[in-house]
Design an enzyme around this catalytic site. Sequence first.
Site, PDB file in Angstrom:
ATOM      1  N   GLY A   1     -12.986 -16.543 -22.455  1.00 43.88           N
ATOM      2  CA  GLY A   1     -14.598 -16.982 -22.679  1.00 43.88           C
ATOM      3  C   GLY A   1     -14.329 -18.538 -22.438  1.00 43.88           C
ATOM      4  CG  HIS A   2     -13.046 -20.817 -18.741  1.00 47.17           C
ATOM      5  ND1 HIS A   2     -12.453 -21.470 -19.240  1.00 47.17           N
ATOM      6  CD2 HIS A   2     -12.165 -20.023 -17.752  1.00 47.17           C
ATOM      7  CE1 HIS A   2     -11.018 -21.671 -18.621  1.00 47.17           C
ATOM      8  NE2 HIS A   2     -11.041 -20.582 -17.957  1.00 47.17           N
TER       9      HIS A   2
ATOM     10  CG  ASP B   1     -16.386 -14.504 -20.402  1.00 44.20           C
ATOM     11  OD1 ASP B   1     -16.209 -15.132 -19.170  1.00 44.20           O
ATOM     12  OD2 ASP B   1     -15.480 -13.980 -20.895  1.00 44.20           O
TER      13      ASP B   1
ATOM     14  NE  ARG C   1     -10.539  -9.294 -16.221  1.00 42.80           N
ATOM     15  CZ  ARG C   1     -10.204 -10.634 -15.461  1.00 42.80           C
ATOM     16  NH1 ARG C   1     -10.535 -11.761 -15.749  1.00 42.80           N
ATOM     17  NH2 ARG C   1      -9.587 -10.380 -14.325  1.00 42.80           N
TER      18      ARG C   1
HETATM   19  O1  F6P Z   1     -14.981 -13.743 -16.121  1.00 47.78           O
HETATM   20  C1  F6P Z   1     -14.214 -13.161 -17.208  1.00 47.78           C
HETATM   21  C2  F6P Z   1     -12.936 -13.681 -17.227  1.00 47.78           C
HETATM   22  O2  F6P Z   1     -12.087 -12.754 -17.893  1.00 47.78           O
HETATM   23  C3  F6P Z   1     -13.125 -14.994 -18.204  1.00 47.78           C
HETATM   24  O3  F6P Z   1     -12.998 -14.739 -19.607  1.00 47.78           O
HETATM   25  C4  F6P Z   1     -11.603 -15.671 -17.764  1.00 47.78           C
HETATM   26  O4  F6P Z   1     -11.468 -16.930 -18.141  1.00 47.78           O
HETATM   27  C5  F6P Z   1     -11.527 -15.228 -16.305  1.00 47.78           C
HETATM   28  O5  F6P Z   1     -12.281 -14.223 -16.191  1.00 47.78           O
HETATM   29  C6  F6P Z   1     -10.220 -15.253 -15.934  1.00 47.78           C
HETATM   30  O6  F6P Z   1     -10.319 -15.307 -14.475  1.00 47.78           O
HETATM   31  P1  F6P Z   1      -9.119 -14.558 -13.246  1.00 47.78           P
HETATM   32  O7  F6P Z   1      -9.232 -13.140 -13.712  1.00 47.78           O
HETATM   33  O8  F6P Z   1      -9.534 -14.951 -12.052  1.00 47.78           O
HETATM   34  O9  F6P Z   1      -7.950 -15.314 -13.757  1.00 47.78           O
END
Ligand code: F6P
Length: 366
Positions: free
Chosen positions: A187-188, A144, A292
């Site tokens: 990107g929350h 992010d 990711r």
């Molecule tokens: O913190 C990075 C991130 O990829 C955010 O952009 C996304 O909303 C969140 O992690 C998703 O979290 P999780 O992996 O706990 O579902």
Amino acid sequence: MESGTLSIGILTSGGDCPGLNAAIRGVAKAALGMGKARIVGIENGYRGLIEGRARVLGSAELSGILTRGGTILGASREKPFESRDGDTLSDAAFGLDKVGLIKENYRRLGLDCLVVLGGNGTQTTAARLEEEGLRIVGLPKTIDNDIFGTELSFGFHSAVAVATEAIDRLHSTASSHNRVMVIELMGHKAGWLSLFAGIAGGGDVILIPEIPYEPAAIAAHIRRRAAEGKSFSIVVVAEGALSADEARLDKKERKRLRSAMPFPSIGYRVASEIEAATGAESRVTVLGYLQRGGVPSPYDRLLATQFGAAAADMIARREFGRMVALRGGAMSSVPLAEVSGKTRRVPEGHELLRTARAVGTCLGDA
Ligand code: F6P
């Protein structure tokens, strides 16, 4: 443990991203290169410290991980200072004094310091553990790019590359079917990823959390494009984007309103609003965890290695309670206390917002 040997713990916490293993390698190889160091890998983020799950990382474990995605140590979203568990703890640790267990295991493992690779939540926990007497160095990690105090976090450029390639691919199918293609990116709280990839990918509309959007402005922009003979549009939406109407509500009211809507996420809602206002056929792609995964980009390998080596230097200088940072294009560091609890959002007037508008991109506000 032989005298004078520095025992350095490393953990990876929060959402994974490309570059974590490059950073682990950077810290470890630089520290081992200074001599008299032992690297202790903590499993699954802070949960591993609570449960005492750790292993020594030698040259064998560090070999061949520069280009590997994810983290060889595992990660969790454990927040030891919060009563509710972000992840499920083992029965043995559930409900016990998690911070007390962390301090006890930090001592039992014989750690002289702890390097934490993570985003906002991780660094906030690190600042509080520093207050509890642990000696900590933070490394900024997140796709992010919303960590306060550093111009860049590692993982971001790799995610921009994945998202940009996805946007490129959407152009061909959008033009073949004369459609509006909406792509929702991660990107929350901050829209850096959508802004960078949206401009790089030639998005016609880019919606970020920092600029609440007006559905009418988006519709007008798409109609203008159609009048100019452009039979398709690409709309890039950050998962944390919200409408101007929603921005006027408090968080609770906004959540209630959203839960009553028939849309699984914001991308679907924006596509529906566009279809209703313009009649243009719209389709949605939620890129999700592809942003990711996979191999770190060359720049992220470089940045993660730089951050790791800088962390080893800070440890050698006994500089703790700070996070490594990229500032003015150079390696620097900031106090964890300054990073804690903050988010680096796209500021109003940022040059990339001007760039986007200059090339005719709609940001949802006019
Ligand atoms: O913190 C990075 C991130 O990829 C955010 O952009 C996304 O909303 C969140 O992690 C998703 O979290 P999780 O992996 O706990 O579902």
